[in-house]
Design a protein around this motif. Structure first.
Motif, short mmCIF file in Angstrom:
data_model
loop_
_atom_site.label_atom_id
_atom_site.label_comp_id
_atom_site.label_asym_id
_atom_site.label_seq_id
_atom_site.Cartn_x
_atom_site.Cartn_y
_atom_site.Cartn_z
N ALA A 95 0.84 -1.21 0.00
CA ALA A 95 0.00 0.00 0.00
C ALA A 95 0.87 1.26 0.00
O ALA A 95 0.56 2.25 -0.66
CB ALA A 95 -0.94 -0.01 1.21
N LYS A 96 2.00 1.19 0.77
CA LYS A 96 2.90 2.35 0.81
C LYS A 96 3.52 2.59 -0.55
O LYS A 96 3.62 3.74 -1.03
CB LYS A 96 4.01 2.12 1.85
N THR A 97 3.93 1.50 -1.24
CA THR A 97 4.52 1.66 -2.59
C THR A 97 3.50 2.24 -3.55
O THR A 97 3.81 3.17 -4.33
CB THR A 97 5.01 0.29 -3.10
N ASP A 98 2.29 1.69 -3.49
CA ASP A 98 1.25 2.21 -4.39
C ASP A 98 0.93 3.66 -4.08
O ASP A 98 0.73 4.48 -4.98
CB ASP A 98 0.00 1.34 -4.25
N TRP A 99 0.90 3.99 -2.77
CA TRP A 99 0.65 5.39 -2.37
C TRP A 99 1.75 6.30 -2.89
O TRP A 99 1.49 7.40 -3.39
CB TRP A 99 0.52 5.44 -0.85
N ASP A 100 3.02 5.85 -2.75
CA ASP A 100 4.13 6.68 -3.24
C ASP A 100 4.01 6.93 -4.73
O ASP A 100 4.26 8.04 -5.23
CB ASP A 100 5.47 5.99 -2.93
N LYS A 101 3.64 5.88 -5.49
CA LYS A 101 3.47 6.06 -6.94
C LYS A 101 2.37 7.06 -7.24
O LYS A 101 2.53 7.93 -8.10
CB LYS A 101 3.14 4.72 -7.59
N LYS A 102 1.25 6.91 -6.52
CA LYS A 102 0.14 7.84 -6.78
C LYS A 102 0.47 9.25 -6.34
O LYS A 102 0.06 10.23 -6.98
CB LYS A 102 -1.12 7.33 -6.08
#
Length: 784
Positions: A95-102
């Protein structure tokens, strides 16, 4: 408000904690009763007599078997908890990786929106510069056109005055004075124009001054020519009288002429030819007069066309001014609409806040009524009422009734501390009643505020819709005014073209008059030249008619007089021709002044063409601004739309992070449970061979229950404190190591006060495990 949302969520979560507390209490009660009934509870009791000690080997073996099973279950629970914690860590990291990408994509969108906005601003700035330059060109063109129109109008008046010059100099001078006064007014108005037109005005003034001098000289020449023509006409009249008298004398000599028929015949032919010449001269003069009349009509028509062109130009200017006013009105309406939109957004925000307060007040009032009934009926203990009242206090935070509800909470807490005190109970009931009234009032206020917010939003929306309709009507009116200006401007151009086209007709009429007038002068000259021939024939007749000498002598004597009159006419006529020639020669000078006007008018047309040519550049700049502005709006919209995606990713990370923290906490709890069970098994095995006592067992059981209850209360207090400091989305800040250290510290502080021994740790561990199971059930229920 966001805080009221949080308090409402905490209020609902408190119900789950109450359920967990009930489950934990039931488990602890079962463990306590089971421990009291069994004889396998051991504790260090050195003061118990040896004679009273009993040993139950069978109970010890059963306890060992049960402990082994409990250790395996606890080990499996610990392994499962660690696996769940690892999975929660993985989900949190994903979730943190996806959040960083977004978030990175959101930043890119924001940067693109900022760049698009910057381009739009640059395009707007460039457009403003080109619009300013376009306005300057339009101003220069308008000033040049106005100068040309003024010069054209003044020139037309002067041409009309030139064509109408006649012997009545007074009337012509009066018209010139009127035209000069009108021109002075226009010159005064022209001098008030901006500095750009100053040089052109100075040149126009110099040209006008020079033209006035030439017009004055032209007028003087025309006056001289008119006077000469008048003198010639007077001489012609006098000559006609003398010719008539000569004819009378000739008639008297007719009888004498009878003897000289041949000479008389020749003289008659000569006279006939003279008469033909005179008739030809008269006819030529008549044609010249007709040409002059046609020229006057053409000049009058030319003046009417010029006046029509000036009126059409004035209408076009008025239409342009009206168009500018409607465009300004349209811009004002659009600005007012934008302000209304901003007010509408603020009203909608207030509406959302009012509805949230209404929801919180309604929920708090609905939950408060059962609490008040319980307190009045005495069905529940004061501390239970305080527990039920606590989440209502949290939910009422931010409402006007919060202080009353908080005072009721304080009064109920005081009553719980001394439940037998009647005055405290009555005070609590009074506070609860006041709080219920305050909550009812708060709900009414919230309902009223919500209704007012809805009405305000509806009113602002209606105003905005009406203003949009007015703005659209103003836009339509502005478009119609622009179309009217285009039509009027086209009419002005057509009228100017018609006046310019007809100028060739009026000039041709003037040229025709000049040609016919020259023909008349030539015919008159031919008649005058042939008069010598007719006079010679008469002289021959006189010579041959000696008998008629006496009769003809009187005629001959008088002929000198008539010839003198004719000579005077010829002289005067020649003077008139010379004066007319001088006036015609000077007409080139006045025409040069007109040519100067044409040159100035061409300068104005060039300035208008430059403004019209540059309009495409300014329009292109405006189009570029619109395109860049639309790009900026699209980029900002994309960033705004994607913000929900990035916020959702952040929310998902927070949820996964909290889930991971809870999973790690559950793993730590499972480790603690396993360690406690192992420690309890070790203590049970060590104590299996030592004597036991009923009194000591009871004391240990009581102490164990006290320690489990104390541990459960401390743990629940920590969880509640953690929830109260969270806003519903923030991460739990306590690490696993800190949480383990806290548990160890609590375990050391809660030593057995009765026996100064730690042999009841098994019971405390079982109580802790029960509390953890209850908390786990509550957590699962809250997550579900």
């Amino acid at each position: 408000m966001p805080s009221s949302k949080v308090h409402f969520k905490l209020y609902k979560a408190k119900k789950n904690w109450v359920s967990a507390g009930l489950v934990t209490t039931a488990v602890l009660a079962g463990l306590t009763l089971g421990t009291a009934k069994s004889n396998d509870v051991v504790a260090h009791a050195d003061t118990t007599p040896v004679a009273t000690q009993t040993v139950s080997q069978q109970t010890t073996n059963d306890a060992a078997t049960q402990s082994a099973t409990t250790v395996e279950q606890a080990q499996q629970a610990a392994n499962d908890a660690h696996a769940a914690a690892n999975k929660a860590d993985q989900l949190r990291n994903n979730a943190k990786t996806d959040w960083d990408k977004k978030v990175t994509h959101q930043n890119n969108l924001d940067t693109a929106a900022a760049n698009a906005q910057e381009k739009a601003n640059n395009a707007k700035s460039d457009w403003d510069k080109k619009i300013t330059h376009q306005s300057n060109l339009d101003t220069v063109a308008a000033n040049a056109q106005e100068k040309a129109n003024n010069a054209k109008s003044d020139w037309d008046k002067k041409i009309t005055h030139q064509s109408n010059l006649d012997t009545v100099a007074a009337n012509a001078q009066e018209k010139a004075n009127n035209a000069k006064s009108d021109w002075d007014k226009k010159i005064t108005h022209q001098s008030n124009l901006d500095t750009v037109a100053a040089n052109a005005q100075e040149k126009a003034n110099n040209a006008k001054s020079d033209w006035d001098k030439k017009i004055t000289h032209q007028s003087n020449l025309d006056t001289v020519a008119a006077n000469a023509q008048e003198k010639a006409n007077n001489a012609k009249s006098d000559w006609d009288k003398k010719i008539t008298h000569q004819s009378n004398l000739d008639t008297v000599a007719a009888n004498a002429q009878e003897k000289a028929n041949n000479a008389k015949s020749a003289w008659d032919k000569a006279t006939t030819h003279q008469s033909n010449l005179d008739q030809a001269a008269a006819k030529a003069q008549e044609q010249a007069n007709n040409a002059k009349s046609a020229w006057d009509k053409a000049t009058t028509h030319q003046s009417n066309l010029d006046q029509a062109a000036a009126k059409a130009q004035e209408k076009a200017n008025n239409a342009k001014s009206d168009w500018d006013k409607k465009i300004t009105h349209q811009a004002n309406l659009e600005q007012a609409a934008e302000q209304l939109r901003e007010q509408l957004e603020n009203a909608k925000s207030d509406q959302t806040f009012a509805r949230e307060n209404e929801t919180n007040a309604t929920g708090a009032l609905q939950d408060f009524w059962p609490v008040l009934n319980d307190a009045r009926g005495g069905q529940k203990a004061p501390h239970d009422i305080a527990d039920e009242l606590y989440p209502i206090v949290m939910a009422a935070n931010g409402l006007p009734a919060y202080e009353k509800v908080n005072d009721a909470m304080t009064a109920v807490s005081n009553w719980a501390d001394d439940s037998n005190n009647a005055s405290l109970k009555q005070a609590a009931l009074d506070k609860l009643t006041d709080a219920f009234s305050a909550l009812s009032s708060s709900m009414a206020q919230a309902n009223n505020a919500s209704r007012q917010a809805d009405e305000k939003v509806t009113s602002l929306q209606q105003q905005l819709d009406q203003l949009n309709v007015k703005a659209q009507e103003a836009a339509n009116q502005a478009d119609a005014a622009g179309q009217l200006f285009n039509d009027r401007n086209n009419d002005a151009i057509k009228a100017q073209k018609a006046a310019a086209d007809y100028r060739a007709v009026s000039d041709a009429a003037g040229q025709l008059f000049n040609d016919r007038n020259n023909d008349a002068i030539k015919a008159q000259k031919a008649a005058a030249d042939y008069r010598a021939v007719s006079d010679a024939a008469g002289q021959l007749f006189n010579d041959r008619n000696n008998d008629a000498i006496k009769a003809q002598k009187a005629a001959a004597d008088y002929r000198a007089v008539s010839d003198a009159a004719g000579q005077l006419f010829n002289d005067r006529n020649n003077d008139a021709i010379k004066a007319q020639k001088a006036a015609a020669d000077y007409r080139a000078v006045s025409d040069a002044a007109g040519q100067l006007f044409n040159d100035r008018n061409n300068d104005a047309i060039k300035a208008q063409k430059a403004a019209a040519d540059y309009r495409a550049v300014s329009d292109a700049a405006g189009q570029l601004f619109n395109d860049r502005n639309n790009d900026a709006i699209k980029a900002q919209k994309a960033a705004a739309n994607y913000r929900a995606v990035s916020d959702a990713a952040g929310q998902l990370f927070n949820d996964r992070d909290n889930a991971a923290i809870k999973a790690h906490k559950a793993a730590e709890d499972a480790d603690a449970k396993l360690a406690a069970i192992k420690a309890a098994n070790t203590d049970n095995q060590n104590e299996a061979n030592q004597p036991t006592g009923g009194q000591t067992g009871d004391n240990n059981q009581s102490t164990g229950n006290h320690e489990v209850q104390q541990f459960n209360n401390d743990h629940a207090s920590a969880i509640s404190e953690k929830q109260n400091t969270s806003n519903g989305y923030d991460k739990v800040t306590m690490t696993r190591a800190q949480y383990r250290a806290q548990l160890n510290s609590a375990a050391k502080q809660n030593s057995l006060p009765q026996t100064s021994s730690e042999d009841s740790m098994g019971i405390m561990a079982l109580g802790a495990v029960s509390a953890m199971l209850g908390l786990g059930l509550a957590t699962k229920k809250r997550e579900a």
